[in-house]
Design a protein around this motif. Sequence first.
Motif, PDB file in Angstrom:
ATOM      1  N   ILE A   4      79.033  86.023  59.174  1.00 43.59           N
ATOM      2  CA  ILE A   4      78.779  84.667  58.690  1.00 43.59           C
ATOM      3  C   ILE A   4      77.384  84.559  58.087  1.00 43.59           C
ATOM      4  O   ILE A   4      76.398  84.976  58.702  1.00 43.59           O
ATOM      5  N   GLY A   5      77.327  84.017  56.898  1.00 41.22           N
ATOM      6  CA  GLY A   5      76.045  83.710  56.275  1.00 41.22           C
ATOM      7  C   GLY A   5      75.793  82.212  56.358  1.00 41.22           C
ATOM      8  O   GLY A   5      76.670  81.413  56.018  1.00 41.22           O
ATOM      9  N   ILE A   6      74.625  81.836  56.847  1.00 44.84           N
ATOM     10  CA  ILE A   6      74.252  80.420  56.904  1.00 44.84           C
ATOM     11  C   ILE A   6      73.181  80.182  55.858  1.00 44.84           C
ATOM     12  O   ILE A   6      72.108  80.789  55.912  1.00 44.84           O
ATOM     13  N   TYR A   7      73.506  79.325  54.894  1.00 42.85           N
ATOM     14  CA  TYR A   7      72.584  79.088  53.776  1.00 42.85           C
ATOM     15  C   TYR A   7      71.917  77.724  53.909  1.00 42.85           C
ATOM     16  O   TYR A   7      72.584  76.698  54.104  1.00 42.85           O
ATOM     17  N   GLY A   8      70.599  77.710  53.817  1.00 36.82           N
ATOM     18  CA  GLY A   8      69.828  76.465  53.861  1.00 36.82           C
ATOM     19  C   GLY A   8      68.968  76.320  52.629  1.00 36.82           C
ATOM     20  O   GLY A   8      68.345  77.281  52.177  1.00 36.82           O
ATOM     21  N   ARG A   9      68.941  75.126  52.078  1.00 36.10           N
ATOM     22  CA  ARG A   9      68.125  74.855  50.879  1.00 36.10           C
ATOM     23  C   ARG A   9      67.531  73.466  50.963  1.00 36.10           C
ATOM     24  O   ARG A   9      68.165  72.529  51.458  1.00 36.10           O
ATOM     25  N   LYS A  10      66.308  73.349  50.460  1.00 34.72           N
ATOM     26  CA  LYS A  10      65.655  72.053  50.350  1.00 34.72           C
ATOM     27  C   LYS A  10      64.949  72.016  49.007  1.00 34.72           C
ATOM     28  O   LYS A  10      64.217  72.945  48.661  1.00 34.72           O
ATOM     29  N   SER A  11      65.169  70.931  48.245  1.00 33.50           N
ATOM     30  CA  SER A  11      64.693  70.905  46.861  1.00 33.50           C
ATOM     31  C   SER A  11      63.187  71.067  46.761  1.00 33.50           C
ATOM     32  O   SER A  11      62.684  71.969  46.123  1.00 33.50           O
ATOM     33  N   VAL A  12      62.461  70.177  47.368  1.00 37.55           N
ATOM     34  CA  VAL A  12      61.002  70.230  47.326  1.00 37.55           C
ATOM     35  C   VAL A  12      60.491  69.957  48.733  1.00 37.55           C
ATOM     36  O   VAL A  12      61.187  69.411  49.579  1.00 37.55           O
ATOM     37  N   PHE A  13      59.228  70.316  48.969  1.00 37.35           N
ATOM     38  CA  PHE A  13      58.688  70.211  50.320  1.00 37.35           C
ATOM     39  C   PHE A  13      58.592  68.762  50.799  1.00 37.35           C
ATOM     40  O   PHE A  13      58.566  68.482  51.981  1.00 37.35           O
ATOM     41  N   SER A  14      58.560  67.823  49.857  1.00 32.92           N
ATOM     42  CA  SER A  14      58.497  66.406  50.234  1.00 32.92           C
ATOM     43  C   SER A  14      59.879  65.773  50.325  1.00 32.92           C
ATOM     44  O   SER A  14      60.018  64.588  50.570  1.00 32.92           O
ATOM     45  N   ASP A  15      60.903  66.592  50.106  1.00 35.05           N
ATOM     46  CA  ASP A  15      62.284  66.099  50.139  1.00 35.05           C
ATOM     47  C   ASP A  15      62.598  65.496  51.508  1.00 35.05           C
ATOM     48  O   ASP A  15      62.231  66.036  52.543  1.00 35.05           O
ATOM     49  N   LYS A  16      63.281  64.344  51.520  1.00 34.36           N
ATOM     50  CA  LYS A  16      63.593  63.657  52.774  1.00 34.36           C
ATOM     51  C   LYS A  16      64.931  64.098  53.373  1.00 34.36           C
ATOM     52  O   LYS A  16      65.370  63.557  54.376  1.00 34.36           O
ATOM     53  N   SER A  17      65.587  65.061  52.743  1.00 31.90           N
ATOM     54  CA  SER A  17      66.863  65.533  53.275  1.00 31.90           C
ATOM     55  C   SER A  17      66.616  66.375  54.533  1.00 31.90           C
ATOM     56  O   SER A  17      65.484  66.616  54.933  1.00 31.90           O
ATOM     57  N   GLU A  18      67.713  66.818  55.142  1.00 24.37           N
ATOM     58  CA  GLU A  18      67.613  67.585  56.383  1.00 24.37           C
ATOM     59  C   GLU A  18      66.765  68.843  56.173  1.00 24.37           C
ATOM     60  O   GLU A  18      66.889  69.530  55.160  1.00 24.37           O
ATOM     61  N   SER A  19      65.912  69.150  57.144  1.00 22.16           N
ATOM     62  CA  SER A  19      65.082  70.351  57.061  1.00 22.16           C
ATOM     63  C   SER A  19      65.973  71.584  57.127  1.00 22.16           C
ATOM     64  O   SER A  19      67.093  71.543  57.651  1.00 22.16           O
ATOM     65  N   ILE A  20      65.459  72.682  56.593  1.00 23.55           N
ATOM     66  CA  ILE A  20      66.234  73.923  56.620  1.00 23.55           C
ATOM     67  C   ILE A  20      66.469  74.374  58.059  1.00 23.55           C
ATOM     68  O   ILE A  20      67.552  74.874  58.398  1.00 23.55           O
ATOM     69  N   GLU A  21      65.485  74.172  58.911  1.00 24.05           N
ATOM     70  CA  GLU A  21      65.639  74.558  60.317  1.00 24.05           C
ATOM     71  C   GLU A  21      66.804  73.798  60.958  1.00 24.05           C
ATOM     72  O   GLU A  21      67.593  74.371  61.728  1.00 24.05           O
ATOM     73  N   HIS A  22      66.914  72.502  60.634  1.00 24.41           N
ATOM     74  CA  HIS A  22      68.017  71.712  61.179  1.00 24.41           C
ATOM     75  C   HIS A  22      69.348  72.159  60.582  1.00 24.41           C
ATOM     76  O   HIS A  22      70.371  72.217  61.293  1.00 24.41           O
ATOM     77  N   GLN A  23      69.356  72.495  59.306  1.00 27.49           N
ATOM     78  CA  GLN A  23      70.568  73.010  58.672  1.00 27.49           C
ATOM     79  C   GLN A  23      71.013  74.295  59.364  1.00 27.49           C
ATOM     80  O   GLN A  23      72.209  74.506  59.614  1.00 27.49           O
ATOM     81  N   PHE A  24      70.045  75.168  59.677  1.00 24.73           N
ATOM     82  CA  PHE A  24      70.362  76.416  60.369  1.00 24.73           C
ATOM     83  C   PHE A  24      70.912  76.137  61.770  1.00 24.73           C
ATOM     84  O   PHE A  24      71.869  76.786  62.215  1.00 24.73           O
ATOM     85  N   THR A  25      70.301  75.182  62.470  1.00 20.02           N
ATOM     86  CA  THR A  25      70.735  74.856  63.829  1.00 20.02           C
ATOM     87  C   THR A  25      72.192  74.382  63.841  1.00 20.02           C
ATOM     88  O   THR A  25      73.013  74.828  64.658  1.00 20.02           O
ATOM     89  N   LEU A  26      72.518  73.478  62.912  1.00 18.11           N
ATOM     90  CA  LEU A  26      73.891  72.962  62.830  1.00 18.11           C
ATOM     91  C   LEU A  26      74.878  74.078  62.478  1.00 18.11           C
ATOM     92  O   LEU A  26      75.981  74.155  63.020  1.00 18.11           O
ATOM     93  N   GLY A  27      74.464  74.949  61.549  1.00 13.20           N
ATOM     94  CA  GLY A  27      75.329  76.053  61.156  1.00 13.20           C
ATOM     95  C   GLY A  27      75.562  77.025  62.291  1.00 13.20           C
ATOM     96  O   GLY A  27      76.689  77.501  62.505  1.00 13.20           O
ATOM     97  N   LYS A  28      74.497  77.320  63.046  1.00  9.87           N
ATOM     98  CA  LYS A  28      74.602  78.244  64.169  1.00  9.87           C
ATOM     99  C   LYS A  28      75.506  77.666  65.261  1.00  9.87           C
ATOM    100  O   LYS A  28      76.349  78.372  65.835  1.00  9.87           O
ATOM    101  N   GLU A  29      75.339  76.362  65.552  1.00  4.14           N
ATOM    102  CA  GLU A  29      76.162  75.712  66.572  1.00  4.14           C
ATOM    103  C   GLU A  29      77.637  75.767  66.177  1.00  4.14           C
ATOM    104  O   GLU A  29      78.515  76.026  67.004  1.00  4.14           O
ATOM    105  N   TYR A  30      77.931  75.512  64.894  1.00  3.89           N
ATOM    106  CA  TYR A  30      79.323  75.551  64.421  1.00  3.89           C
ATOM    107  C   TYR A  30      79.885  76.967  64.552  1.00  3.89           C
ATOM    108  O   TYR A  30      81.034  77.159  64.992  1.00  3.89           O
ATOM    109  N   ALA A  31      79.083  77.962  64.158  1.00  5.12           N
ATOM    110  CA  ALA A  31      79.559  79.343  64.183  1.00  5.12           C
ATOM    111  C   ALA A  31      79.916  79.779  65.605  1.00  5.12           C
ATOM    112  O   ALA A  31      80.987  80.368  65.845  1.00  5.12           O
ATOM    113  N   TYR A  32      79.040  79.487  66.578  1.00  4.65           N
ATOM    114  CA  TYR A  32      79.298  79.924  67.951  1.00  4.65           C
ATOM    115  C   TYR A  32      80.403  79.106  68.620  1.00  4.65           C
ATOM    116  O   TYR A  32      81.068  79.593  69.546  1.00  4.65           O
ATOM    117  N   ALA A  33      80.593  77.872  68.118  1.00  2.00           N
ATOM    118  CA  ALA A  33      81.639  77.030  68.701  1.00  2.00           C
ATOM    119  C   ALA A  33      83.029  77.428  68.211  1.00  2.00           C
ATOM    120  O   ALA A  33      84.035  77.174  68.896  1.00  2.00           O
TER     121      ALA A  33
END
Length: 525
Positions: A4-33
């Motif tokens: 499984i590859g978990i891909y995280g992207r954030k447009s710019v450092f001031s972007d208000k979207s989910e942080s890459i770390e949070h994207q990774f956390t959600l992806g990891k939780e889904y994968a193990y579940a």
Amino acid sequence: MKRIGIYGRKSVFSDKSESIEHQFTLGKEYAYANYDNPEIIYYKDEGESGSYLERPDFQILLNDVINDNLDIVICYKLDRISRDVADFGAVYKLFMAHNTEIIPLRDNIVINENMSPIEKAMMYINTVFSQVERENTIIRVTDNMIELAKDGYWTGGRAPLGFSSKEIIVGGKKHHILSHNPTEIEFYTMVADTFLNGFTLSGLETYFRKNNVKTLRNAYLSSTQIWTILKSPFAAPADEATYDYFSSLGCKMVHDRSKYDGSHGLLVYGRTSGGRKRKHVTNPPDKWLVSIGLHTPIITSDKWLSIQKCFGNNTFCKTRKYKVGILNDILRCSCGSYMKVKHKYDKQYNVHYYHYRCLQRERRGSEYCASQMISVETLDNEVIEILKGIKLDKTLIDNYTTPASFFPLFRKPETINREIENEGKKIQNLTMSLAEASGSSAAKYIIKDIESHDKRIDELKEELKKSRLAMQNVKELQINKEDKYNAVCKIVDCIETATYDEINALLKETLTECVYDGEVLHIKL
């Protein structure tokens, strides 16, 4: 075991979207579940837009898909993959060709070959909305910048030479205006005054180099930089003379001519456009928006317009005068500079001479480059003979291509995977020991060992990613050799019938390196 590859992207450092770390956390939780003992590789692109695919880690991810190293790719939303419909369509086809699922967690869809027509429609609808959202954002930002420019505010970016960006508060909102930078003004004035002494752009570049005149960042000025400085309109006053100048060019004038009293400087918005996916270009004047700024000018309109007149009378034409030198815009000197075709005419004998000459030596002098000029005919014939030899003996292409040993050596993916499995087994054993030692003083040492093995797994996965990329590069190298050989044959076959421009274009596509060191011509395909 699913890869499984978990891909995280954030447009710019001031972007208000989910942080890459949070994207990774959600992806990891889904994968193990949802999967037993998944092998997870993380791909991270910080500060990268979804409007293009040329993102560092995303390209590595694509290589892993092509090499069939991934079964599933998990991302936070589909727009993390792409915000462009055409780009996503290409990615989708590639993933399906290699049986790789895409799971965008927040879009409630699993993208694979078994999707129903309605699910496929929803997939593309999501991508369309992402593209529309991106384009609407661009329009809103552009409209906002135009309104700010109309009011005389600086709309962002690096301030032009002679100015700094100064923050002000107006009506409780932060804005920026141009403010004088005395040190840069002195340098700007020196460049403008020297140019008006009768220099051309290339002549002024040579003059500055010979007199060791450098920028405020201690670098030599190129003719392009000089042109950019002197064409910049921000230093000029917004008076009737500059109004008439820009109006005659067909620019959009924000204010009436009566308001151009010379007390403030000019603002010109929309002079250039371009970006990551488009070439940076100067727009035609009818796309420019001319406004009155809130800053004070640093040059008189008479002087600024005199400079513009010099450009009009002494236009630098980049079009070649002589259709000779098939290596033009390809050949480089060993110093790194391009070698350009130079023409000399001997009136006495009515003979034309053409030589390749180092551009840096010509501009800066022999103390910067000792390379001598070389006959165009000599080097052109040499490269043609090399290509003819390759066509006759295909094995010679190895002498002119990058060897496989050029790429970094990594352990085989199979070896790394075995070590990852062994580390995983160690963690399992330690976890069982931890359960038995619960509450004892030994527990903290066992936890420390588990963390150490977990860290080692992360290191191994990073090594695995690099190993797969290196293998892909070597594989592509072998494929490219065949393509390069076909390209060489094409050039040789049409060398007698094709036009100069056609041969020059084919060589630009085929040669990745072409350097003359003063004695030997070095080429790479």
